[in-house]
Each structure stands twice: as structure tokens, then as C-alpha cells.
Design a protein around this motif. Structure first.
Motif, short mmCIF file in Angstrom:
data_model
loop_
_atom_site.label_atom_id
_atom_site.label_comp_id
_atom_site.label_asym_id
_atom_site.label_seq_id
_atom_site.Cartn_x
_atom_site.Cartn_y
_atom_site.Cartn_z
N ALA A 247 0.85 -1.19 0.00
CA ALA A 247 0.00 0.00 0.00
C ALA A 247 0.88 1.24 0.00
O ALA A 247 2.05 1.19 0.38
N GLY A 248 0.30 2.36 -0.43
CA GLY A 248 1.10 3.58 -0.49
C GLY A 248 0.26 4.78 -0.86
O GLY A 248 -0.84 4.97 -0.35
N SER A 249 0.77 5.57 -1.81
CA SER A 249 0.15 6.85 -2.15
C SER A 249 -0.96 6.66 -3.18
O SER A 249 -0.97 7.28 -4.25
N SER A 250 -1.91 5.82 -2.85
CA SER A 250 -3.11 5.64 -3.66
C SER A 250 -4.19 5.07 -2.75
O SER A 250 -3.92 4.74 -1.59
N ASN A 251 -5.39 4.91 -3.26
CA ASN A 251 -6.48 4.37 -2.45
C ASN A 251 -6.65 2.87 -2.64
O ASN A 251 -7.72 2.32 -2.43
N THR A 252 -5.57 2.18 -3.03
CA THR A 252 -5.64 0.73 -3.25
C THR A 252 -4.61 0.00 -2.41
O THR A 252 -3.56 0.55 -2.06
N ILE A 253 -4.93 -1.22 -2.07
CA ILE A 253 -3.99 -2.14 -1.44
C ILE A 253 -3.82 -3.31 -2.38
O ILE A 253 -4.79 -4.01 -2.71
N ASP A 254 -2.61 -3.52 -2.86
CA ASP A 254 -2.34 -4.61 -3.79
C ASP A 254 -2.09 -5.91 -3.03
O ASP A 254 -1.41 -5.90 -1.98
N VAL A 255 -2.61 -7.00 -3.53
CA VAL A 255 -2.43 -8.32 -2.92
C VAL A 255 -1.71 -9.23 -3.93
O VAL A 255 -2.14 -9.35 -5.08
N PHE A 256 -0.62 -9.84 -3.49
CA PHE A 256 0.19 -10.72 -4.33
C PHE A 256 0.14 -12.12 -3.74
O PHE A 256 0.73 -12.37 -2.68
N THR A 257 -0.58 -13.03 -4.37
CA THR A 257 -0.59 -14.41 -3.90
C THR A 257 0.63 -15.16 -4.41
O THR A 257 1.10 -16.10 -3.79
N ASN A 258 1.12 -14.75 -5.56
CA ASN A 258 2.42 -15.16 -6.06
C ASN A 258 3.25 -13.89 -6.09
O ASN A 258 2.86 -12.90 -6.71
N PHE A 259 4.40 -13.87 -5.42
CA PHE A 259 5.09 -12.61 -5.22
C PHE A 259 5.62 -12.02 -6.52
O PHE A 259 6.11 -10.89 -6.55
N GLY A 260 5.49 -12.75 -7.62
CA GLY A 260 5.98 -12.26 -8.90
C GLY A 260 4.98 -11.43 -9.68
O GLY A 260 5.33 -10.84 -10.70
N TYR A 261 3.72 -11.38 -9.23
CA TYR A 261 2.73 -10.56 -9.92
C TYR A 261 1.59 -10.23 -8.97
O TYR A 261 1.36 -10.91 -7.97
N ARG A 262 0.85 -9.14 -9.30
CA ARG A 262 -0.27 -8.69 -8.48
C ARG A 262 -1.50 -9.51 -8.83
O ARG A 262 -1.92 -9.56 -10.00
N ALA A 263 -2.10 -10.16 -7.83
CA ALA A 263 -3.30 -10.97 -8.06
C ALA A 263 -4.55 -10.10 -8.16
O ALA A 263 -5.36 -10.28 -9.07
N PHE A 264 -4.72 -9.16 -7.23
CA PHE A 264 -5.85 -8.24 -7.26
C PHE A 264 -5.57 -7.09 -6.32
O PHE A 264 -4.56 -7.09 -5.59
N SER A 265 -6.46 -6.12 -6.32
CA SER A 265 -6.30 -4.93 -5.46
C SER A 265 -7.60 -4.68 -4.71
O SER A 265 -8.70 -4.93 -5.23
N LEU A 266 -7.46 -4.17 -3.50
CA LEU A 266 -8.60 -3.69 -2.71
C LEU A 266 -8.63 -2.18 -2.86
O LEU A 266 -7.64 -1.50 -2.60
N ARG A 267 -9.76 -1.64 -3.29
CA ARG A 267 -9.86 -0.21 -3.55
C ARG A 267 -10.79 0.44 -2.51
O ARG A 267 -11.87 -0.05 -2.23
N PHE A 268 -10.32 1.55 -1.95
CA PHE A 268 -11.09 2.27 -0.94
C PHE A 268 -11.50 3.64 -1.50
O PHE A 268 -10.70 4.34 -2.10
N SER A 269 -12.77 4.01 -1.29
CA SER A 269 -13.27 5.27 -1.82
C SER A 269 -13.59 6.23 -0.66
O SER A 269 -13.59 5.85 0.49
#
Length: 269
Positions: A247-269
């Protein structure tokens, strides 16, 4: 100037942690260990009264040892230690001369490491609340980057090894000899770093998570959503359902189930 995460009151930080854990638990119902691996949110969520403690109006980092205590890197240049059962402050680690940005526990010896805006990394003995070692990376020619200043924004340890960075370049140190052994060729400032298996994961300025080898080679750069990353967490307690979140300077939290790529993101509004 350098980019650092916006600091919140401690009560806001703990509330955000509780909310985040609740969201992840319900989003990933098959990874029950995730909540436990990140923080004991049920214990922390009721500590709203901390916002009324003048010296703790800002906490830059939180750490949970295994002895039911909470370590807080604070804006008054100290590290405060609280007993989670009683809610009382038991120790104050004094020595830094500017804002404390980051904390890391050592795996043995009841020790922690802190990094500060003053450019120092300090090793503390928690049994005596005393400083036992100080390293100033900006004073080492190979680590110094005057264009980014001297501040320390991230630190992690593994036995006798430490990695830290911020203004100075991200560097692997041998703590016993106080020697910088590897300087990583990463652009910009790093805000988060961790050991993971035989790699060092680092992130900061730039929308990537760097996978670095102990030898100094940057093995890969994994794209992520935030333009700058301020938080990296791995649920180390689960071998079957291990995930990395960023997480960082955006409204999303990225989730990596395989550390080599992003599986999905949680977005907060």
C-alpha cells in the motif's frame, strides 16, 4: 525534500489497522492466518485514549514483539513501549535527535532497531532500555547520497544482518562488524524493506516492488499500483496461503498471492 507517508494520530493508525484486517479477512476467507500474522487487531482496536497522550500525537511505525507489548516510533524522537494487557507505558528509548520513522525487532536477544530523520540507526536492548549500538549510514561513502539527505526510512534485520535505507542507498550491513557489505543500485528513496527467504524485498518511490539478492543484484521489479509504496507485509505464519500486501500513495492495497505478480487490489473510496 523527500516523500514520506502522511502520519496519523496513533488512534487513527490503530483504527485503520483494525479496519484493514477486517477487510482482508472477509475478502480472503480461505486465509484465516492473515489477521494474526499482521497484528493482534482485537487487542489494539480499543486504544482510542492514546490520542490524548501529548507525546504520542504521531507514531511513524508500530511493532509487536512476542511478549504482548507494543513498540511505537514517535514524533518526539523516542521509541515508546506499552504493555498491551494493562495499557500502561513501561519503557522509553531515548537517544534519537529527530523523528523516528521505522522499527524492526531482532529475532533474538530482546533487541530492536530504530531508524530516524537524524540519519542514525540505533540498536536497543529492551531488557535495560539502553542503546547498545549506533550506525550512521550517511557517513559511509558508498551509502551516502547527499541529494536525498541523511534520513532513515526503513530497516529490517535477520540474525546478525540488517538492511536500511531512505536518504542513503539501501544497504546490507553486518551488525557484529558494523560493516556495509552490499549497496543496492535502486533509484529514489526506499520506504519499506524486508527479508523474505533468500531475497530482500524493497519498495518506495516508484510503482514497483524490488526483489533483490543478497549479492546485490536486483532480480526483478514487480509492478504495483501505488506511485510510492509505504507498506509491505507478508503473512509469514502461513506456509499454505502466503500473501504479500502493498500500500502507499493511492487508495488501493495490492495483494500478491504469487510474489511475482499482483493478483488483485482492494480499492477504498
Amino acid at each position: 525534500t523527500h516523500t514520506l507517508p502522511h502520519t496519523h494520530s496513533l488512534s487513527h493508525t490503530l483504527s485503520l489497522t483494525h479496519t484493514l484486517m477486517h477487510t482482508l479477512t472477509h475478502t480472503l476467507p480461505h486465509t484465516p492466518s492473515l489477521t494474526l500474522s499482521l497484528t493482534r487487531s482485537d487487542t489494539l482496536s480499543h486504544m482510542h485514549s492514546l490520542s490524548h497522550t501529548p507525546s504520542l500525537t504521531h507514531a511513524g511505525s508500530l511493532s509487536l514483539p512476542q511478549d504482548n507489548s507494543l513498540l511505537m516510533a514517535c514524533g518526539d524522537n523516542t521509541v515508546q513501549i506499552m504493555d498491551l494487557e494493562s495499557g500502561t507505558f513501561t519503557q522509553t528509548l531515548k537517544g534519537h535527535t529527530d523523528y523516528v520513522h521505522c522499527l524492526a525487532m531482532r529475532s533474538r536477544n530482546n533487541e530492536c532497531v530504530s531508524g530516524s530523520e537524524d540519519g542514525s540507526v540505533r540498536l536497543w536492548d529492551l531488557r535495560t532500555a539502553s542503546q547498545v549500538q549506533m550506525i550512521e549510514p550517511y557517513k559511509y561513502e558508498g551509502c551516502s547520497r547527499p541529494q536525498y539527505d541523511k534520513w532513515i526510512g526503513c530497516v529490517t534485520t535477520d540474525s546478525d544482518w540488517m538492511v536500511c535505507g531512505g536518504g542513503p542507498a539501501l544497504t546490507l550491513w553486518h551488525l557484529r562488524s558494523v560493516t556495509p557489505t552490499t549497496v543496492y543500485p535502486l533509484p529514489g528513496s526506499q520506504h519499506q524493506v524486508m527479508f523474505h527467504q533468500d531475497l530482500i524485498l524493497a519498495a518506495g518511490e516508484g510503482a514497483v516492488i524490488n526483489h533483490c539478492q543478497i549479492s546485490g543484484e536486483v532480480k526483478t521489479k514487480v509492478p504495483c499500483t501505488p506511485p510510492s509504496v509505504f507498506t509491505l507485509l507478508v503473512n509469514e505464519r502461513s506456509q499454505e496461503h502466503k500473501v504479500l500486501v502493498a500500500a502507499g500513495s493511492s487508495n488501493t492495497i495490492d495483494v500478491f498471492t504469487n510474489f511475482g505478480y499482483r493478483a488483485f487490489s482492494l480499492r477504498f473510496s
